[in-house]
Design a protein around this motif. Structure first.
Motif, PDB file in Angstrom:
ATOM      1  N   ASP A  47       0.899  -1.243   0.052  1.00  0.00           N
ATOM      2  CA  ASP A  47       0.093   0.119   0.020  1.00  0.00           C
ATOM      3  C   ASP A  47       0.791   1.405   0.091  1.00  0.00           C
ATOM      4  N   ASP A  48       0.182   2.284  -0.384  1.00  0.00           N
ATOM      5  CA  ASP A  48       0.719   3.712  -0.378  1.00  0.00           C
ATOM      6  C   ASP A  48       1.996   4.219  -1.168  1.00  0.00           C
ATOM      7  N   PHE A  72      -1.080  -1.316  -4.282  1.00  0.00           N
ATOM      8  CA  PHE A  72      -2.029  -0.485  -4.496  1.00  0.00           C
ATOM      9  C   PHE A  72      -1.618   0.944  -4.077  1.00  0.00           C
ATOM     10  N   HIS A  98      -5.664   2.784  -4.520  1.00  0.00           N
ATOM     11  CA  HIS A  98      -5.729   3.174  -3.117  1.00  0.00           C
ATOM     12  C   HIS A  98      -6.099   4.519  -2.824  1.00  0.00           C
ATOM     13  N   ASP A 102      -3.602   9.183   1.250  1.00  0.00           N
ATOM     14  CA  ASP A 102      -3.217   8.331   2.141  1.00  0.00           C
ATOM     15  C   ASP A 102      -4.211   8.869   3.434  1.00  0.00           C
ATOM     16  N   ARG A 134      -8.415  -0.838  -2.575  1.00  0.00           N
ATOM     17  CA  ARG A 134      -8.317  -0.918  -1.234  1.00  0.00           C
ATOM     18  C   ARG A 134      -8.671   0.250  -0.285  1.00  0.00           C
ATOM     19  N   VAL A 188      -0.528  -7.824   3.521  1.00  0.00           N
ATOM     20  CA  VAL A 188      -0.443  -6.339   3.233  1.00  0.00           C
ATOM     21  C   VAL A 188       0.803  -5.710   4.021  1.00  0.00           C
ATOM     22  N   HIS A 190       3.511  -1.974   3.849  1.00  0.00           N
ATOM     23  CA  HIS A 190       3.266  -0.552   3.416  1.00  0.00           C
ATOM     24  C   HIS A 190       4.602   0.079   3.010  1.00  0.00           C
TER      25      HIS A 190
END
Length: 224
Positions: A47-48, A72, A98, A102, A134, A188, A190
């Protein structure tokens, strides 16, 4: 954004995998938490991103292990680092939505959520088809799922979640996660900012220790 940070001793994440599978069966909505499969594979997701401090090094680690992942990505970062997005797809990895920033998606008014979701897909689509999203913080509502479905996107959460924070405890994340990864898991992690650089070492440690193969979310679903 992380939904559950790695616990100091690892026991929280060690039990999160079976608990998440059980709870997910009780939650309504078209949300992918894991996949039932006997194949020795799991989905690795980040993510991110993208981020110049982490993405290039992550791609090197993934290539060294012959692993694939789903990234994502945050729309603002896609706009800022298009060359990194191109590098991700050139290496054979999957892109997913995503949203634009954030932030906690559940707190965004529905009209803005729809716009941000559509805009992020618009930014990502030149690099390939986008089928997953997500929500920020991993929290979703029925209206978010309806809005996403109208844009032909399905929500993906995960069975194991951790975030590097630039703290000494980061060194224990991989060890905490390892006992919970099993066939069909969705992991998941980051990346993104400078404080997340440790995700590179975490990923390397995980892939070195696991006997399962890391694949994209789409590949995992195809094996169900």
């Amino acid at each position: 954004m992380a939904t559950t940070p790695a616990g100091p001793a690892g026991f929280v994440l060690r039990w999160r995998e079976p608990a998440t599978r059980a709870v997910s069966r009780l939650i309504p909505g078209d949300v992918l938490w894991y996949v039932d499969t006997d194949d020795p594979v799991f989905a690795l997701t980040f993510d991110d991103g993208p981020g110049p401090e982490s993405t290039p090094r992550l791609l090197e680690v993934l290539a060294r292990h012959g692993a694939k992942a789903t990234f994502f990505l945050v729309g603002e970062r896609v706009e800022a680092y298009p060359h990194l997005v191109a590098s991700i797809t050139a290496a054979g990895h999957e892109l997913a939505n995503h949203l634009m920033r954030d932030e906690r998606s559940a707190l965004i008014p529905d009209p803005q959520f729809r716009r941000d979701l559509a805009r992020t897909t618009e930014l990502l689509s030149p690099y390939g088809p986008i089928r997953w999203f997500r929500p920020g913080s991993g929290v979703f509502t029925p209206r978010m799922l309806r809005s996403a479905a109208e844009q032909n996107l399905q929500a993906v959460l995960g069975t194991l979640v951790a975030a590097n924070r630039g703290l000494p405890s980061d060194e224990r994340i991989a060890k905490s996660l390892l006992p919970g990864v099993r066939p069909g898991s969705i992991l998941v992690l980051h990346e993104g900012g400078p404080e997340r650089q440790g995700v590179v070492e975490t990923t390397d440690e995980l892939l070195s220790a696991l006997s399962l193969q890391a694949v994209t979310v789409s590949d995992l679903v195809a094996r169900s």
